[in-house]
Design a protein around this motif. Structure first.
Motif, PDB file in Angstrom:
ATOM      1  N   TYR A 174       0.824  -1.211   0.000  1.00  0.00           N
ATOM      2  CA  TYR A 174       0.000   0.000   0.000  1.00  0.00           C
ATOM      3  C   TYR A 174       0.861   1.266   0.000  1.00  0.00           C
ATOM      4  O   TYR A 174       0.375   2.353  -0.301  1.00  0.00           O
ATOM      5  CB  TYR A 174      -0.950  -0.006   1.205  1.00  0.00           C
ATOM      6  CG  TYR A 174      -0.252   0.272   2.518  1.00  0.00           C
ATOM      7  CD1 TYR A 174      -0.333   1.526   3.120  1.00  0.00           C
ATOM      8  CD2 TYR A 174       0.514  -0.710   3.155  1.00  0.00           C
ATOM      9  CE1 TYR A 174       0.325   1.801   4.305  1.00  0.00           C
ATOM     10  CE2 TYR A 174       1.167  -0.450   4.337  1.00  0.00           C
ATOM     11  CZ  TYR A 174       1.075   0.799   4.915  1.00  0.00           C
ATOM     12  OH  TYR A 174       1.737   1.055   6.090  1.00  0.00           O
ATOM     13  N   ASN A 230      -5.283   3.760   1.025  1.00  0.00           N
ATOM     14  CA  ASN A 230      -4.610   5.052   0.895  1.00  0.00           C
ATOM     15  C   ASN A 230      -3.762   5.268   2.150  1.00  0.00           C
ATOM     16  O   ASN A 230      -4.285   5.254   3.262  1.00  0.00           O
ATOM     17  CB  ASN A 230      -5.654   6.168   0.770  1.00  0.00           C
ATOM     18  CG  ASN A 230      -5.037   7.540   0.533  1.00  0.00           C
ATOM     19  OD1 ASN A 230      -3.943   7.832   1.003  1.00  0.00           O
ATOM     20  ND2 ASN A 230      -5.750   8.383  -0.191  1.00  0.00           N
ATOM     21  N   GLY A 238      -4.628  -1.831  -1.476  1.00  0.00           N
ATOM     22  CA  GLY A 238      -5.307  -0.666  -2.028  1.00  0.00           C
ATOM     23  C   GLY A 238      -5.577   0.460  -1.059  1.00  0.00           C
ATOM     24  O   GLY A 238      -6.164   1.481  -1.432  1.00  0.00           O
ATOM     25  N   TYR A 246     -11.170   1.476   3.871  1.00  0.00           N
ATOM     26  CA  TYR A 246     -11.700   1.880   2.565  1.00  0.00           C
ATOM     27  C   TYR A 246     -12.995   2.688   2.707  1.00  0.00           C
ATOM     28  O   TYR A 246     -13.530   3.176   1.717  1.00  0.00           O
ATOM     29  CB  TYR A 246     -11.998   0.646   1.709  1.00  0.00           C
ATOM     30  CG  TYR A 246     -10.764  -0.118   1.284  1.00  0.00           C
ATOM     31  CD1 TYR A 246      -9.885   0.397   0.335  1.00  0.00           C
ATOM     32  CD2 TYR A 246     -10.489  -1.378   1.818  1.00  0.00           C
ATOM     33  CE1 TYR A 246      -8.766  -0.309  -0.061  1.00  0.00           C
ATOM     34  CE2 TYR A 246      -9.369  -2.093   1.430  1.00  0.00           C
ATOM     35  CZ  TYR A 246      -8.511  -1.554   0.491  1.00  0.00           C
ATOM     36  OH  TYR A 246      -7.391  -2.256   0.101  1.00  0.00           O
TER      37      TYR A 246
END
Length: 368
Positions: free
Chosen positions: A36, A344, A342, A307
């Motif tokens: 990530y 952030n 994935g 997420y």
């Protein structure tokens, strides 16, 4: 360097049950040095995954990346993989891009395949690169935070070795335990012996705390867990402190993380570990009741919460910390499993910030 030389020892103290003066829970996340992070991808480049693990400079650089990015992280974890143990036992393991680990020649027939495994494994010779990476990382850390060493649990490693990689059904390894229970236990003991040696040498190299990952524990029925996983987890927790004492080294805190084994929390609290990691399927308040202050609990926000946006993260952290409030400070914040590629990185930073902010509020209320 001893634990007394570590500037931020909050996590080590909580792992030992020493909660005096802790104003909010210590925190780290599983797989925090990983895909990530853009800096991880830049460092790894096109290099083979296991080649990176074997390069002390690359492995230590990657280990340090989340520590350098996030001021609130309370521990580093060495960049490596649980499947280096099967490699030490003589098996070929490949990391396939977008697919995961693969064993070209998995164990299938115990009458033939057990003989393929190396006997009397010399972990210093086979896995010395991990110890070199730990030593290099300790230099770079300079005592900023403690460093985790780790190993896969015998049942989980056996599952990979027989299935040939990840699995949805676990048909092959369960065929072993049901059809060949004694041979299965022979294999589990072989793996356990290497795991103990491996953890011992990680601590010798400088690891301040260790974790045992039983990633596939939840695939076993309760009675099978107690026969084919728990005894070997207990061997590790009993033997490692003896090995360290014989070397004149102080005992390091030990964590067990048995993913999916919700039915075994009572057993895990009595398994000889200082910390019991929880996945997101545990209700924190119920886990606190079962633990009854015998161990420090670790976890357990669903990784996918990251997420959901800032509001979801804040609510998830608040719910988690209030759930663990009854642990009276014996809680290390983590996700319920590893962070996924994935995410952030800024959302993980927000997660840490909320743990500190809300943690201070929850801990302050608990002391009133």
């Amino acid at each position: 360097m001893t634990s007394t030389d570590i500037k931020n020892d909050r996590l080590l103290r909580v792992a030992k049950g020493q909660v005096e003066g802790i104003e909010y829970p210590p925190m780290w996340v599983m797989r925090q040095a990983g895909r990530y992070l853009p800096e991880y991808n830049a460092t790894k480049g096109d290099n083979d995954f296991f080649a990176v693990c074997r390069n002390k400079e690359l492995a230590s650089t990657i280990t340090m990346q989340p520590i350098e990015r996030y001021d609130l992280i309370d521990a580093a974890i060495i960049f490596s993989d649980i499947l280096v143990v099967p490699q030490a036992l003589g098996m070929t393991v490949e990391m396939i891009e977008k697919r995961g680990p693969s064993f070209p020649q998995p164990l299938r027939d115990p009458k033939v395949d057990l003989a393929r495994l190396s006997k009397n494994v010399d972990v210093v010779a086979e896995l010395g690169y991990v110890f070199d990476a730990i030593k290099e990382t300790k230099k770079k850390l300079g005592g900023k935070v403690p460093l985790y060493g780790f190993v896969g649990a015998p049942w989980t490693l056996m599952s990979y070795m027989i299935e040939g990689g990840g699995s949805k059904m676990f048909t092959e390894c369960k065929k072993w335990i049901f059809q060949y229970p004694e041979e299965s236990k022979e294999l589990l003991q072989m793996v356990t012996d290497v795991c103990i040696d491996f953890l011992e040498q990680q601590v010798v190299a400088g690891a301040d705390i260790v974790q045992v990952f039983d990633s596939w524990a939840g695939e076993l029925a309760p009675h099978d867990f107690r026969e084919f996983s728990l005894p070997y987890l207990r061997q590790i927790s009993a033997e490692l402190p003896k090995r360290l004492a014989a070397r004149g080294l102080e005992k390091v805190p030990m964590t067990v993380f048995a993913k999916g084994a919700w039915y075994a929390l009572e057993d895990l609290c009595e398994s000889g570990y200082d910390v019991v990691g929880l996945d997101w399927t545990f209700d924190p308040a119920e886990a606190v009741k079962i633990a009854r202050g015998r161990v420090t609990l670790q976890g357990n926000l669903d990784p996918n919460t990251l997420y959901g946006g800032r509001d979801a993260i804040k609510k998830g952290v608040e719910r988690m910390l209030k759930g663990f409030a009854g642990a009276k400070g014996r809680h290390i914040v983590n996700l319920g499993h590893g962070i996924t590629p994935g995410v952030n990185p800024d959302d993980l930073a927000y997660f840490f910030e909320q743990v500190e902010k809300i943690g201070r509020e929850v801990y302050g209320q608990a002391k009133q």
